[in-house]
Write an enzyme that holds these catalytic residues in place. Structure first.
Site, short mmCIF file in Angstrom:
data_model
loop_
_atom_site.label_atom_id
_atom_site.label_comp_id
_atom_site.label_asym_id
_atom_site.label_seq_id
_atom_site.Cartn_x
_atom_site.Cartn_y
_atom_site.Cartn_z
N GLY A 1 2.46 5.18 -2.67
CA GLY A 1 1.12 4.83 -2.18
C GLY A 1 0.29 6.06 -1.89
O GLY A 1 -0.52 6.11 -0.96
N GLY B 1 -3.95 6.78 -1.31
CA GLY B 1 -4.74 6.20 -0.23
C GLY B 1 -5.35 7.29 0.65
O GLY B 1 -5.48 8.45 0.24
N LEU C 1 -4.19 8.86 3.19
CA LEU C 1 -3.33 9.92 3.73
C LEU C 1 -2.48 10.66 2.70
O LEU C 1 -2.04 11.80 2.96
CB LEU C 1 -2.39 9.32 4.79
CG LEU C 1 -3.05 8.53 5.92
CD1 LEU C 1 -2.00 8.08 6.93
CD2 LEU C 1 -4.13 9.36 6.61
N ILE D 1 0.04 3.02 -7.85
CA ILE D 1 -0.17 2.11 -8.98
C ILE D 1 -1.58 2.28 -9.55
O ILE D 1 -1.96 1.59 -10.47
CB ILE D 1 0.06 0.63 -8.60
CG1 ILE D 1 -0.74 0.26 -7.34
CG2 ILE D 1 1.53 0.37 -8.38
CD1 ILE D 1 -0.72 -1.22 -7.00
N ARG D 2 -2.36 3.15 -8.90
CA ARG D 2 -3.74 3.38 -9.37
C ARG D 2 -3.80 4.65 -10.19
O ARG D 2 -2.91 5.49 -10.14
CB ARG D 2 -4.68 3.50 -8.18
CG ARG D 2 -4.76 2.24 -7.37
CD ARG D 2 -5.89 2.33 -6.38
NE ARG D 2 -5.53 3.00 -5.14
CZ ARG D 2 -6.39 3.72 -4.42
NH1 ARG D 2 -7.63 3.91 -4.84
NH2 ARG D 2 -6.01 4.28 -3.28
N ILE E 1 6.09 -0.15 -6.00
CA ILE E 1 7.24 -0.33 -5.10
C ILE E 1 7.85 -1.72 -5.21
O ILE E 1 8.93 -1.97 -4.68
CB ILE E 1 6.89 -0.02 -3.63
CG1 ILE E 1 5.75 -0.92 -3.14
CG2 ILE E 1 6.55 1.46 -3.46
CD1 ILE E 1 5.72 -1.05 -1.64
N TYR F 1 -0.12 -7.38 8.86
CA TYR F 1 0.13 -5.93 8.83
C TYR F 1 1.06 -5.54 9.99
O TYR F 1 2.08 -4.87 9.80
CB TYR F 1 -1.22 -5.22 8.95
CG TYR F 1 -1.16 -3.71 9.00
CD1 TYR F 1 -0.60 -2.97 7.97
CD2 TYR F 1 -1.72 -3.01 10.09
CE1 TYR F 1 -0.58 -1.57 8.02
CE2 TYR F 1 -1.72 -1.63 10.13
CZ TYR F 1 -1.14 -0.91 9.09
OH TYR F 1 -1.13 0.46 9.13
N1 NAD Z 1 -4.83 5.42 7.77
C1 NAD Z 1 -4.51 5.06 9.01
O1 NAD Z 1 -5.34 5.06 9.93
C2 NAD Z 1 -3.10 4.64 9.30
C3 NAD Z 1 -2.74 4.38 10.64
C4 NAD Z 1 -1.45 3.93 10.90
C5 NAD Z 1 -0.52 3.82 9.89
N2 NAD Z 1 -0.90 4.09 8.61
C6 NAD Z 1 0.10 3.91 7.55
O2 NAD Z 1 0.15 5.06 6.73
C7 NAD Z 1 0.39 4.66 5.38
C8 NAD Z 1 -0.69 5.27 4.48
O3 NAD Z 1 -1.92 4.78 4.95
P1 NAD Z 1 -3.27 4.97 4.10
O4 NAD Z 1 -4.36 4.90 5.10
O5 NAD Z 1 -3.16 6.12 3.19
O6 NAD Z 1 -3.27 3.59 3.29
P2 NAD Z 1 -4.26 3.19 2.08
O7 NAD Z 1 -4.52 1.74 2.21
O8 NAD Z 1 -5.42 4.10 2.04
O9 NAD Z 1 -3.35 3.48 0.80
C9 NAD Z 1 -2.26 2.67 0.47
C10 NAD Z 1 -1.89 2.90 -0.97
O10 NAD Z 1 -0.83 2.00 -1.32
C11 NAD Z 1 -0.99 1.72 -2.68
N3 NAD Z 1 -0.26 0.49 -3.06
C12 NAD Z 1 -0.63 -0.79 -2.90
N4 NAD Z 1 0.28 -1.61 -3.50
C13 NAD Z 1 1.23 -0.82 -4.03
C14 NAD Z 1 2.41 -1.06 -4.78
N5 NAD Z 1 2.79 -2.31 -5.12
N6 NAD Z 1 3.16 0.00 -5.18
C15 NAD Z 1 2.78 1.26 -4.87
N7 NAD Z 1 1.66 1.56 -4.17
C16 NAD Z 1 0.89 0.52 -3.76
C17 NAD Z 1 -2.50 1.56 -2.87
O11 NAD Z 1 -2.86 1.69 -4.23
C18 NAD Z 1 -3.03 2.66 -1.96
O12 NAD Z 1 -3.34 3.82 -2.68
C19 NAD Z 1 0.43 3.15 5.38
O13 NAD Z 1 1.77 2.71 5.40
C20 NAD Z 1 -0.27 2.76 6.65
O14 NAD Z 1 0.22 1.56 7.18
C21 NAD Z 1 -2.15 4.50 8.29
C1 THR Z 2 -4.47 1.73 12.71
C2 THR Z 2 -4.07 1.68 11.27
O1 THR Z 2 -2.84 1.12 11.07
C3 THR Z 2 -5.10 1.37 10.25
N1 THR Z 2 -6.11 2.41 10.22
C4 THR Z 2 -5.78 0.04 10.46
O2 THR Z 2 -6.78 0.01 11.13
O3 THR Z 2 -5.31 -0.94 9.97
#
Ligand code: NAD
Ligand code: THR
Length: 369
Positions: free
Chosen positions: A58, A61, A63, A85-86, A103, A191
């Protein structure tokens, strides 16, 4: 017979109180993807002088690209594979190894791990809180079924596994100010439910099979050069862009909504630090990490110090507001600070200065062109 012999070999390790990992995970279930009995569950462990071979799922995204940049600086460009997957944008594709990985496709995952001799896995694929509520069945598949594949491939190939959890793993019956590591967790989003499941499954695999599972509960993460993927905390990213570009911002949460937040550099550094922490220093496998807590009103006040004409208005999104109202207001991360020395660098004033500098310079470049 082989199965019974293996069951007998499962024993308790006196040092960590966990089960020794002699039982390959896929043997246990009735999974159609069972592994041949003579499969070699080779440990892909690396010596202290070697660098880990890293896979990030992933990775396109908010991060993942930042994490890849940080890890590549530390372990070398070719030792860190970004996957999604993008289709990656040009600059990402040319910055280091990128590979397609879904995944939900277990064979594809296993092939990648084997062919690239992966030793560390950062599992970032997920559907976030708001987008998850809009597509529950996909969120359930990606966040729960996908996690099962990740846990199995990590256990089978002896990987060190990082899975992020979130403030969203708590719910309205959790203590909210502050929220400790161990308390009631009854989230009301798919979630949140999937992240509690990930925490518990990862810890179960750790104690049952010795999987080196490490997990941080991130707050809302704020980044300048990557967009959020459909969460409840997204406003705290968009506000900077709109303030620099338009001098105003329409917020989809109420002015008084207090949530824990963190600048991306702190988040990624925490992730690397917990992955590098000696196993003996980890008294738990899932830690809260925190940096600051603020409301939209307080954030706007800080922005106003830099952009005097800035105006914030409110147009509340009921789904996001209900989610935010059930989440922690402030995170207690004292265990992370005590066990492995976690310390954040960015408080609210540094965050705002850094974000506006980035967007301000971008806006000036755009205006000049
Ligand atoms: N960004 C935040 O504020 C935050 C906060 C808490 C936890 N997290 C966790 O950190 C992780 C990364 O967060 P993010 O903000 O980069 O998420 P995001 O939503 O920006 O990116 C998620 C990525 O997962 C990919 N994805 C979706 N389906 C998939 C599949 N079947 N196979 C492979 N990839 C797939 C998407 O294409 C996307 O690029 C996540 O697990 C999220 O829960 C993020
Ligand atoms: C907090 C975190 O998991 C994510 N940025 C959401 O708001 O869903």
């Amino acid at each position: 017979m082989l199965f019974i012999r293996m069951l007998r070999r499962v024993g308790q390790s006196p040092a960590c109180g966990c089960w020794t990992p002699v039982l390959p995970v896929r043997f246990l279930g009735i999974s159609p993807r069972q592994i041949p009995a003579d499969a070699n569950f080779h440990s892909a462990s690396f010596s202290d002088t070697d660098h880990p071979r890293v896979l990030i799922t992933g990775g396109l995204g908010q991060l993942g690209v930042g994490l890849a940049n940080l890890l590549r600086k530390r372990f070398g460009k070719d030792n860190v594979i970004l996957s999604d997957i993008r289709k990656p944008p040009d600059h990402v594709f040319h910055s280091g190894p990128f590979i397609y990985s879904d995944i939900l496709d277990y064979k594809n995952l296993r092939e990648i791990v084997v062919n690239n001799r992966i030793t560390w896995l950062f599992h970032y694929s997920a559907l976030l809180s708001a987008i998850g509520e809009a597509n529950v069945s996909l969120a359930r598949a990606v966040n729960i079924t996908g996690l099962h594949n990740i846990l199995d491939v990590a256990a089978e190939h002896n990987l060190r596994l990082f899975v992020p959890s979130t403030i969203g793993a708590f719910g309205p019956t959790s203590p909210r100010n502050p929220t400790p590591d161990l308390c009631i967790q009854r989230p009301r989003t798919i979630y949140g439910v999937s992240k509690v499941h990930a925490e518990l499954m990862g810890e179960y695999y750790h104690y049952r099979y010795g999987l080196d599972f490490r997990c941080l509960r991130y707050p809302g993460i704020i980044s300048a050069d990557s967009q959020p993927g459909g969460g409840t905390t997204d406003y705290a990213v968009q506000i900077f862009h709109d303030a620099a570009k338009h001098g105003k911002f329409e917020c989809n949460l109420e002015a008084r909504t207090r949530l824990p937040m963190m600048y991306i550099d702190d988040c990624l550094r925490a992730t690397l630090e917990v992955m590098e922490a000696p196993a003996e220093s980890l008294s738990m496998r899932t830690y809260n990490v925190s940096a600051m807590s603020f409301t939209p009103e307080e954030l706007a006040q800080e922005v106003l110090k830099h952009v005097p004409e800035f105006q914030i208005t409110y147009n509340v999104d009921a789904v996001r507001q209900a989610i935010a109202d059930s989440w922690p207001m402030k995170f207690d991360d004292s265990n992370a600070r005590k066990d492995w020395g976690w310390k954040h660098d960015f408080d609210l004033p540094e965050l705002v200065t850094t974000m506006l500098n980035f967007h301000g310079s971008e806006t000036r470049v755009a205006q000049a062109n």
